[in-house]
Design an enzyme around this catalytic site. Structure first.
Site, PDB file in Angstrom:
ATOM      1  N   ASP A   1      -5.014 -11.993  -0.421  1.00 55.95           N
ATOM      2  CA  ASP A   1      -5.612 -12.693   0.728  1.00 55.95           C
ATOM      3  C   ASP A   1      -6.495 -13.927   0.449  1.00 55.95           C
ATOM      4  OD1 ASP A   1      -4.805  -9.985   1.259  1.00 55.95           O
ATOM      5  OD2 ASP A   1      -5.743 -10.141   3.203  1.00 55.95           O
TER       6      ASP A   1
ATOM      7  N   ASP B   1       0.854  -1.203   0.000  1.00 59.53           N
ATOM      8  CA  ASP B   1       0.000   0.000   0.000  1.00 59.53           C
ATOM      9  C   ASP B   1       0.878   1.236   0.000  1.00 59.53           C
ATOM     10  OD1 ASP B   1      -1.553  -2.223   1.379  1.00 59.53           O
ATOM     11  OD2 ASP B   1      -3.131  -0.728   1.184  1.00 59.53           O
TER      12      ASP B   1
ATOM     13  N   GLU C   1     -11.866   0.454  -1.857  1.00 55.73           N
ATOM     14  CA  GLU C   1     -10.776  -0.527  -1.889  1.00 55.73           C
ATOM     15  C   GLU C   1     -10.907  -1.405  -3.144  1.00 55.73           C
ATOM     16  OE1 GLU C   1     -10.994  -2.997   1.542  1.00 55.73           O
ATOM     17  OE2 GLU C   1      -9.009  -3.905   1.225  1.00 55.73           O
TER      18      GLU C   1
HETATM   19  C1  DGY Z   1      -6.126  -7.734   6.040  1.00 53.22           C
HETATM   20  O1  DGY Z   1      -5.997  -7.658   7.256  1.00 53.22           O
HETATM   21  O2  DGY Z   1      -7.178  -7.998   5.465  1.00 53.22           O
HETATM   22  C2  DGY Z   1      -4.964  -7.469   5.208  1.00 53.22           C
HETATM   23  O3  DGY Z   1      -5.257  -7.563   3.875  1.00 53.22           O
HETATM   24  C3  DGY Z   1      -3.811  -8.340   5.556  1.00 53.22           C
HETATM   25  O4  DGY Z   1      -2.704  -7.784   4.898  1.00 53.22           O
END
Ligand code: DGY
Length: 452
Positions: free
Chosen positions: A189, A51, A424
């Site tokens: 993720d 990020d 996001e």
């Molecule tokens: C989250 O906590 O969802 C993040 O993407 C982990 O990096």
């Protein structure tokens, strides 16, 4: 319950470019902690590694010196082995705002962790940093800030070298050219790419925990499931048991994936690092080292491309088998202008499996192909469009001199942001804003696209 969506600006009508640029800069200023930037106001109250690299790309259009500071601050938390950690924790954040916290990561079990300097997590994320730093240099050169920025580049260059060396060596002990990732949190993720590996896991006893993420989004359907979270947390427990030691992890840990997307970002980053090397007057040996990394990564990716489909597939080291799931990672050769597999990857990009799907609101790359059975258009990495991923593909197209496609993707992306705002991620068919609002990296890529 306060959610990031509560503080989201909602754009009823499309913004103009001026409006978009002003709002994007406001997002960065709102999330600015003075030298580093929160990934999002509530859901992500710390500094995240990739990020922060995108955020620096955005800051470069607002204040180029501030952009350098963003990266300098991140690299203060670099581990002794060169790893740039996924999260640098914000000591001022509310203890109940985010989980897992520093206590759960307990990285002090590893002698390489920057104990006493910063609190960090124990894994890493895609290495966008050299791409960001090269972009900052591109913006700064020829301006009155150029020499100040060059001085900072000289400090950062050896740290970037150490980071890329860590990935080339510790994360690829067999010299395959492909980076091994240890955890879904190392980038994408809850992508369906990991489903098979996670399904095989025998989840042991996970100490009790409370998910904080769900209190910051409008509904749980936008985030990974509880069963997936248990697996994420179990992997964290195992990494701790291995004391975050790369050699030990490669021996016996159950989530080892040769990651094509992570590796392609590294190839792009090594190409960018050559630009930084020029700016700082690096030695011939340093330049030769970087060039070797580019070629090794390129060959590694080429070896993963499926002859029939032209898709690059990750390799599950637990089984030795390719992970044949249709996600944007399959288009990874497009991130490398020198890839021998671009032509086929371009056909895949244009096809109805990706940006050519007739149902898409904007011709962009969704995280998972709408033609795949596992496609889930509102759930995190299982279908939604992520603007930062599209920025990487746009960069890859531009680097490969595919000007028309690059421009079409930039236009489509900017149009989506004018309507959706700085979410996001968003629903590929409806444009519904999802996840966190006021996401720093989304604002950042908007600023860069507007200036390009
Ligand atoms: C989250 O906590 O969802 C993040 O993407 C982990 O990096």
């Amino acid at each position: 319950m306060s959610t990031d969506s509560d503080i989201a600006p909602v754009y009823g009508t499309a913004l103009t470019d001026v409006g978009l640029g002003e709002q994007a800069a406001d997002v960065l200023r709102t999330n600015d902690m003075g030298g580093w930037t929160k990934a999002a106001p509530l859901l992500y109250p710390h500094q995240w590694s990739w990020d922060s690299a995108f955020v620096a790309i955005g800051w470069a259009q607002v204040d180029v010196r501030r952009a350098m500071t963003e990266q300098q601050r991140l690299f203060e938390a670099q581990w002794a082995n060169g790893m740039v950690p996924q999260i640098v924790f914000n000591p001022l954040a509310d203890a109940e705002s985010y989980f897992p916290d520093p206590a759960r990561w307990a990285v002090e079990v590893c002698p390489e962790a920057p104990v006493g300097v910063a609190e960090t997590s124990g894994i890493c994320q895609p290495p966008v940093h050299a791409i960001a730093v090269a972009r900052i240099w591109e913006v700064a050169r020829g301006t009155t800030d150029a020499e100040a920025v060059r001085t900072e580049l000289r400090t950062l260059f050896p740290k970037l070298m150490a980071w890329h060396r860590y990935l080339a060596e510790n994360r690829d002990p067999s010299g395959s050219g492909l980076v091994t990732t240890y955890h879904p949190w190392e980038g994408i993720d809850n992508s369906p790419r990991w489903d098979g590996v996670l399904a095989r896991l025998e989840v042991g006893e996970v100490p009790p925990y409370v998910r904080r993420d769900l209190s910051h989004v409008a509904d749980a359907g936008q985030r990974p499931s509880n069963a997936t979270y248990d697996r994420f947390l179990w992997l964290l427990e195992l990494l701790k048991r291995f004391r975050y030691d790369d050699a030990a992890i490669h021996e016996a840990y159950p989530f080892l994936v040769k990651d094509v997307f992570f590796t392609s970002v590294l190839v792009m980053a090594n190409r960018a690092l050559l630009t930084v090397a020029d700016a700082v007057g690096a030695t011939c040996a340093e330049r030769a080292q970087i060039q070797t990394w580019v070629e090794r990564g390129r060959a590694g990716i080429a070896a993963t491309v499926d002859a029939e489909s032209g898709m690059a597939y990750d390799v599950d080291l637990g089984t030795g088998a390719p992970i044949e799931v249709a996600t944007f990672a399959g288009l990874s050769p497009l991130l490398d202008a020198g890839s021998p597999h671009r032509a086929r990857a371009l056909r895949n990009l244009d096809s109805s499996a990706f940006a050519g799907h007739p149902g898409l609101r904007w011709a962009m790359v969704p995280s998972t192909s709408p033609s795949a059975e596992c496609f889930d258009p509102r759930n995190y990495w299982r279908g939604p469009v992520w603007p930062i991923v599209n920025w990487l593909f746009w960069r890859g197209l531009r680097d490969g001199r595919d000007t028309a496609r690059a421009e079409a993707l930039r236009e489509a992306s900017l149009d989506s942001l004018r309507h959706v705002g700085f979410a996001e991620y968003f629903h590929p068919m409806t444009g519904e804003a999802l996840g966190s609002a006021m996401q720093s990296w989304t604002a950042a890529v908007a600023l860069d696209w507007l200036a390009s």
